[in-house]
Design a protein around this motif. Structure first.
Motif, PDB file in Angstrom:
ATOM      1  N   ALA A  19       0.837  -1.202   0.000  1.00  0.00           N
ATOM      2  CA  ALA A  19       0.000   0.000   0.000  1.00  0.00           C
ATOM      3  C   ALA A  19       0.873   1.254   0.000  1.00  0.00           C
ATOM      4  CB  ALA A  19      -0.930  -0.003   1.211  1.00  0.00           C
ATOM      5  N   PHE A  20       1.971   1.229   0.746  1.00  0.00           N
ATOM      6  CA  PHE A  20       2.920   2.343   0.755  1.00  0.00           C
ATOM      7  C   PHE A  20       3.484   2.559  -0.645  1.00  0.00           C
ATOM      8  CE2 PHE A  20       7.342   3.795   1.140  1.00  0.00           C
ATOM      9  CZ  PHE A  20       7.164   4.961   1.859  1.00  0.00           C
ATOM     10  N   GLN A  21       3.871   1.473  -1.285  1.00  0.00           N
ATOM     11  CA  GLN A  21       4.412   1.554  -2.651  1.00  0.00           C
ATOM     12  C   GLN A  21       3.369   2.094  -3.606  1.00  0.00           C
ATOM     13  OE1 GLN A  21       3.486  -0.808  -5.403  1.00  0.00           O
ATOM     14  NE2 GLN A  21       4.671   0.580  -6.666  1.00  0.00           N
ATOM     15  N   ALA A  22       2.136   1.638  -3.466  1.00  0.00           N
ATOM     16  CA  ALA A  22       1.065   2.119  -4.351  1.00  0.00           C
ATOM     17  C   ALA A  22       0.826   3.613  -4.147  1.00  0.00           C
ATOM     18  CB  ALA A  22      -0.215   1.336  -4.091  1.00  0.00           C
ATOM     19  N   VAL A  53       5.090   5.458   7.154  1.00  0.00           N
ATOM     20  CA  VAL A  53       4.746   4.372   6.233  1.00  0.00           C
ATOM     21  C   VAL A  53       3.267   4.028   6.362  1.00  0.00           C
ATOM     22  CG1 VAL A  53       5.115   1.922   5.743  1.00  0.00           C
ATOM     23  CG2 VAL A  53       7.073   3.426   6.090  1.00  0.00           C
ATOM     24  N   ALA A  54       2.753   4.009   7.591  1.00  0.00           N
ATOM     25  CA  ALA A  54       1.335   3.684   7.801  1.00  0.00           C
ATOM     26  C   ALA A  54       0.423   4.748   7.192  1.00  0.00           C
ATOM     27  CB  ALA A  54       1.054   3.533   9.294  1.00  0.00           C
ATOM     28  N   VAL A  55       0.783   6.009   7.360  1.00  0.00           N
ATOM     29  CA  VAL A  55      -0.057   7.096   6.824  1.00  0.00           C
ATOM     30  C   VAL A  55      -0.036   7.082   5.295  1.00  0.00           C
ATOM     31  CG1 VAL A  55      -0.271   9.600   6.643  1.00  0.00           C
ATOM     32  CG2 VAL A  55       0.093   8.543   8.868  1.00  0.00           C
ATOM     33  N   VAL A  56       1.142   6.960   4.710  1.00  0.00           N
ATOM     34  CA  VAL A  56       1.226   6.905   3.247  1.00  0.00           C
ATOM     35  C   VAL A  56       0.529   5.648   2.733  1.00  0.00           C
ATOM     36  CG1 VAL A  56       2.801   6.707   1.275  1.00  0.00           C
ATOM     37  CG2 VAL A  56       3.316   8.313   3.116  1.00  0.00           C
ATOM     38  N   GLY A  57       0.671   4.530   3.448  1.00  0.00           N
ATOM     39  CA  GLY A  57      -0.017   3.302   3.071  1.00  0.00           C
ATOM     40  C   GLY A  57      -1.526   3.438   3.160  1.00  0.00           C
ATOM     41  N   PHE A  58      -2.004   4.142   4.178  1.00  0.00           N
ATOM     42  CA  PHE A  58      -3.432   4.377   4.334  1.00  0.00           C
ATOM     43  C   PHE A  58      -3.992   5.124   3.126  1.00  0.00           C
ATOM     44  CE2 PHE A  58      -6.853   7.232   5.769  1.00  0.00           C
ATOM     45  CZ  PHE A  58      -7.762   6.308   6.271  1.00  0.00           C
ATOM     46  N   PHE A  59      -3.349   6.235   2.775  1.00  0.00           N
ATOM     47  CA  PHE A  59      -3.823   7.006   1.627  1.00  0.00           C
ATOM     48  C   PHE A  59      -3.549   6.288   0.308  1.00  0.00           C
ATOM     49  CE2 PHE A  59      -3.627  10.397   4.831  1.00  0.00           C
ATOM     50  CZ  PHE A  59      -4.931  10.833   4.719  1.00  0.00           C
ATOM     51  N   GLY A  60      -2.487   5.490   0.261  1.00  0.00           N
ATOM     52  CA  GLY A  60      -2.223   4.699  -0.940  1.00  0.00           C
ATOM     53  C   GLY A  60      -3.301   3.653  -1.167  1.00  0.00           C
ATOM     54  N   MET A  62      -6.366   3.871  -0.120  1.00  0.00           N
ATOM     55  CA  MET A  62      -7.606   4.568  -0.471  1.00  0.00           C
ATOM     56  C   MET A  62      -7.574   5.098  -1.904  1.00  0.00           C
ATOM     57  SD  MET A  62      -8.692   6.629   2.995  1.00  0.00           S
ATOM     58  CE  MET A  62      -9.559   7.803   2.032  1.00  0.00           C
ATOM     59  N   GLU A  63      -6.486   5.722  -2.286  1.00  0.00           N
ATOM     60  CA  GLU A  63      -6.423   6.376  -3.594  1.00  0.00           C
ATOM     61  C   GLU A  63      -6.049   5.412  -4.719  1.00  0.00           C
ATOM     62  OE1 GLU A  63      -7.373   9.518  -4.097  1.00  0.00           O
ATOM     63  OE2 GLU A  63      -7.844   9.631  -1.965  1.00  0.00           O
ATOM     64  N   ALA A  64      -4.988   4.641  -4.530  1.00  0.00           N
ATOM     65  CA  ALA A  64      -4.509   3.781  -5.610  1.00  0.00           C
ATOM     66  C   ALA A  64      -5.331   2.499  -5.739  1.00  0.00           C
ATOM     67  CB  ALA A  64      -3.040   3.439  -5.381  1.00  0.00           C
ATOM     68  N   GLU A  68     -12.204   1.663   0.782  1.00  0.00           N
ATOM     69  CA  GLU A  68     -12.909   2.556   1.702  1.00  0.00           C
ATOM     70  C   GLU A  68     -11.963   2.923   2.846  1.00  0.00           C
ATOM     71  OE1 GLU A  68     -15.987   3.777   1.309  1.00  0.00           O
ATOM     72  OE2 GLU A  68     -16.154   2.718  -0.597  1.00  0.00           O
ATOM     73  N   TRP A  69     -12.285   4.020   3.549  1.00  0.00           N
ATOM     74  CA  TRP A  69     -11.401   4.487   4.620  1.00  0.00           C
ATOM     75  C   TRP A  69     -11.273   3.455   5.738  1.00  0.00           C
ATOM     76  CZ3 TRP A  69     -13.160   4.825   9.550  1.00  0.00           C
ATOM     77  CH2 TRP A  69     -14.535   4.846   9.724  1.00  0.00           C
ATOM     78  N   TRP A  70     -12.352   2.726   6.042  1.00  0.00           N
ATOM     79  CA  TRP A  70     -12.293   1.767   7.142  1.00  0.00           C
ATOM     80  C   TRP A  70     -11.468   0.545   6.755  1.00  0.00           C
ATOM     81  CZ3 TRP A  70     -14.370  -3.047   6.401  1.00  0.00           C
ATOM     82  CH2 TRP A  70     -15.263  -3.198   5.337  1.00  0.00           C
ATOM     83  N   GLN A  71     -11.464   0.168   5.488  1.00  0.00           N
ATOM     84  CA  GLN A  71     -10.636  -0.951   5.042  1.00  0.00           C
ATOM     85  C   GLN A  71      -9.157  -0.576   5.105  1.00  0.00           C
ATOM     86  OE1 GLN A  71     -12.536  -1.202   1.208  1.00  0.00           O
ATOM     87  NE2 GLN A  71     -13.542  -3.145   1.742  1.00  0.00           N
ATOM     88  N   ALA A  72      -8.835   0.620   4.644  1.00  0.00           N
ATOM     89  CA  ALA A  72      -7.457   1.094   4.707  1.00  0.00           C
ATOM     90  C   ALA A  72      -7.008   1.249   6.160  1.00  0.00           C
ATOM     91  CB  ALA A  72      -7.319   2.413   3.960  1.00  0.00           C
TER      92      ALA A  72
END
Length: 104
Positions: A19-22, A53-60, A62-64, A68-72
């Motif tokens: 997810a971070f990479q994405a 890494v967790a924050v970038v992975g969370f948004f990755g 969601m966006e890439a 949904e926000w709860w899944q991320a």
């Protein structure tokens, strides 16, 4: 049991790095090799790097990945989700015990 826990944490970590990479690929166009190296270096920086890494992975996620926000959130912040659930259950049990003791 420890082996199962280790494997689960390893799989979770791999998905978090993916997810971070994405996220880095989606936002900055980084190649996946560069993203993984940046993620590995960030994780070696301790809790602050792990949070990044967790924050970038969370948004990755969601966006890439269009999650949904709860899944991320479940993917990138499982300890926080577990803490909230355990606290809510503990509070409910304590309230129930208090109300039952009051009637006696």
């Amino acid at each position: 049991m420890a082996l199962i826990w280790f494997v689960l944490m390893l799989v979770l970590g791999i998905f978090q790095l993916a997810a971070f990479q994405a996220g880095l690929d989606d936002w900055l166009g980084f190649h996946w090799v560069v993203s993984i190296i940046i993620g590995g270096v960030a994780l070696m920086m301790g809790p602050l790097g792990g949070l990044a890494v967790a924050v970038v992975g969370f948004f990755g996620a969601m966006e890439a990945w269009d999650w949904e926000w709860w899944q991320a959130g479940l993917l990138c912040f499982p300890s926080l989700v577990l803490f909230v659930v355990i606290t809510a259950v503990d509070g409910t049990v304590s309230l129930g015990g208090m109300l039952l003791n009051r009637r006696r």
